[in-house]
Design an enzyme around this catalytic site. Structure first.
Site, PDB file in Angstrom:
ATOM      1  N   SER A  21       2.707   1.139  -4.628  1.00  0.00           N
ATOM      2  CA  SER A  21       4.078   0.759  -4.203  1.00  0.00           C
ATOM      3  C   SER A  21       4.609  -0.511  -4.895  1.00  0.00           C
ATOM      4  O   SER A  21       4.791  -1.657  -4.213  1.00  0.00           O
ATOM      5  CB  SER A  21       4.194   0.662  -2.643  1.00  0.00           C
ATOM      6  OG  SER A  21       5.722   0.616  -2.191  1.00  0.00           O
ATOM      7  N   LYS A  79      11.224   4.745  -4.035  1.00  0.00           N
ATOM      8  CA  LYS A  79      10.521   4.689  -5.463  1.00  0.00           C
ATOM      9  C   LYS A  79      10.290   6.160  -6.194  1.00  0.00           C
ATOM     10  O   LYS A  79      10.075   6.420  -7.292  1.00  0.00           O
ATOM     11  CB  LYS A  79       9.242   4.188  -5.213  1.00  0.00           C
ATOM     12  CG  LYS A  79       9.344   2.406  -4.970  1.00  0.00           C
ATOM     13  CD  LYS A  79       8.008   2.064  -5.046  1.00  0.00           C
ATOM     14  CE  LYS A  79       8.004   0.440  -4.826  1.00  0.00           C
ATOM     15  NZ  LYS A  79       8.357  -0.059  -3.454  1.00  0.00           N
ATOM     16  N   SER A 126      10.494   1.988   0.844  1.00  0.00           N
ATOM     17  CA  SER A 126       9.862   2.189  -0.552  1.00  0.00           C
ATOM     18  C   SER A 126       9.857   3.728  -0.833  1.00  0.00           C
ATOM     19  O   SER A 126       9.220   4.124  -1.974  1.00  0.00           O
ATOM     20  CB  SER A 126       8.267   1.654  -0.480  1.00  0.00           C
ATOM     21  OG  SER A 126       8.446   0.269  -0.757  1.00  0.00           O
TER      22      SER A 126
END
Length: 475
Positions: A311, A143, A140
């Site tokens: 997230s 991102k 993640s």
């Protein structure tokens, strides 16, 4: 209907809105004046971006006969601490090596330890590097790339718009998805009420209902539909969640678009319209359909902060597709990856070893480098890149917010001084963000481990490395 068409023409150039204030929490943390100037996350204990948005969150008059709604920024806490005035000296690379050596070599991170890069934000100089240009699965932490690409391309003030339009010939109201996974059922109900009001003014009492999800292709993520991500579609309510949650794992609808249309039809009926024709029809709205009502999401800057703090995989994939559309690419996984890569190139960031696969980081085939992430965070802190600032302000605060709220204890040296995006897949653990040294120096860092054997141990090791940055005098 002529009145509706005239009204539609007027709304193309005039957009008074009713702004809805929402509430958000803010942690009261004091950073140095130099850090605030460079990174902009906090100002006297208040999130600076949120403070500015709160000042604008005042009611306004809606356009007569045509209702638009914006979700405004959040009002937050007042100042609780005055900014400090110190600005520390740059850390010594040799001291950083001593501080980071043990945590980055922790056995839980796998045989090779973690790839790492640390950049002094004030100078842009890399002060620590370990396999920093090796391509690694980011999980993640990708991102951060998705956030920067959306902010750079769309602008922080852009909003995602869901629209109800009227096709008089077919007697049909069509709900057009705007690629906004944050659309809630309450939002949809208000959109239906304003739609019904606009039709009532024209004497319309019964309608058919359709839905248009043609903004970008509907796709299933390679990991499938599960509690971490819904079917990727431009029309969905609360990211297809089947419970009342707004973030985190949750059961999802198998096909969110028709489910959203059915909810909209039910809300139209509640608003007094007679809905006929059974299930909502699926198809693109005619080009000459008349807009009846619109719902605008929060701004992209707010959406980016939400995506990073929690997230949010669904929001990440939606924003990556909006970036693709805005840059002329096909809005699918491949096109979104090309769009984001193009933004990174425009920003002058190191791309060797980088191969993007998705916007959320759930795809294990994606590769980024520690050097890319640390330098991207440094760019987001630059006074020359104010549009990227939410890529920093949205990072979870260690021990306080988002995915770091349960990591770092209250007496941990990194609590409140580390802000970072977490990344977790089976065998993959990552952490990328910023840390404030004892002297007040702001460092951008990225730690990527791709062969972890103990998830909890790997998280603890990466947290220890970030804490080392926040507690090391490093002279």
């Amino acid at each position: 209907m002529d009145a509706l068409r005239a009204l539609a023409r007027r709304t193309r150039t005039s957009h008074p809105v009713v702004r809805l204030a929402t509430v958000a929490a803010a942690a009261g943390l004091a950073l140095t004046a130099g850090i605030v100037a460079a990174a902009g996350p906090w100002d006297g204990g208040q999130r600076a971006a949120e403070r500015d948005r709160a000042a604008d969150a005042t009611p306004g008059a809606g356009a007569a006969g045509f209702a638009e709604e914006e979700v405004a920024g959040a009002a937050t806490a007042a100042r609780v601490l005055a900014p400090l005035e110190a600005e520390g000296a740059a850390p010594a690379p040799a001291a950083l090596r001593r501080a980071l050596g043990a945590p980055l070599a922790d056995p839980a991170l796998g045989p090779g330890g973690a790839a790492a890069a640390v950049v002094d934000v004030a100078t842009g100089e890399t002060v620590f590097s370990q396999d920093a240009r090796t391509g690694m699965a980011p999980a993640s932490t990708v991102k951060i790339v998705t956030a920067a690409a959306a902010l750079h391309t769309l602008g922080g003030g852009h909003r995602l718009t869901t629209t109800a339009v009227w096709d008089a010939g077919a007697g049909r109201v069509t709900l057009i998805g705007g690629g906004d996974p944050t659309l809630t059922d309450d939002d949809l109900a208000r959109l239906a009420e304003r739609t019904a009001d606009a039709l009532a003014e024209e004497g319309v009492e019964s309608v058919r209902v359709g839905y248009d999800d043609s903004l970008y292709p509907t796709q299933r993520h390679p990991i499938g539909v599960n509690e971490n991500i819904a079917l990727i579609t431009p029309l969905q309510v609360n990211a297809g969640r089947l419970d009342d949650s707004s973030h985190g794992p949750a059961p999802r609808a198998g096909d969110p678009a028709p489910a959203a249309a059915e909810r909209f039809a039910a809300h139209l009926a509640d608003a007094g319209l007679r809905v006929r024709g059974g299930e909502p029809g699926h198809g693109a709205a005619p080009e000459d359909a008349v807009p009846l009502a619109r719902h605008h999401s929060a701004t992209v800057s707010v959406l980016v902060e939400r995506m990073l703090t929690h997230s949010d995989n669904d929001l990440a994939e939606a924003l990556s597709r909006h970036t693709a559309l805005a840059t002329g690419h096909r809005a699918d996984f491949r096109g979104a990856a090309r769009a984001a890569t193009g933004v990174l190139e425009e920003l002058g960031l190191p791309l060797a070893g980088v191969s993007l696969a998705d916007g959320s980081g759930l795809d294990r085939d994606g590769r980024v480098t520690a050097a890319l992430l640390a330098n991207l965070l440094t760019a987001a802190a630059s006074p020359d890149r104010p549009e990227l600032r939410p890529a920093l302000t949205g990072l979870p605060v260690a021990g306080f917010t988002g995915t770091l709220s349960s990591r770092y204890s209250a007496d941990d040296g990194g609590a409140g001084l580390v802000r970072a995006k977490t990344g977790t897949l089976t065998g993959v653990n990552s952490l990328a963000g910023t840390a404030v040294t004892p002297g007040g120096r702001l460092l951008a860092f990225a730690f990527l481990a791709g062969d972890t054997t103990d998830p909890a141990g790997a998280e603890a090791a990466l947290d220890a490395a970030a804490t080392a940055l926040a507690t090391c005098a490093c002279r």
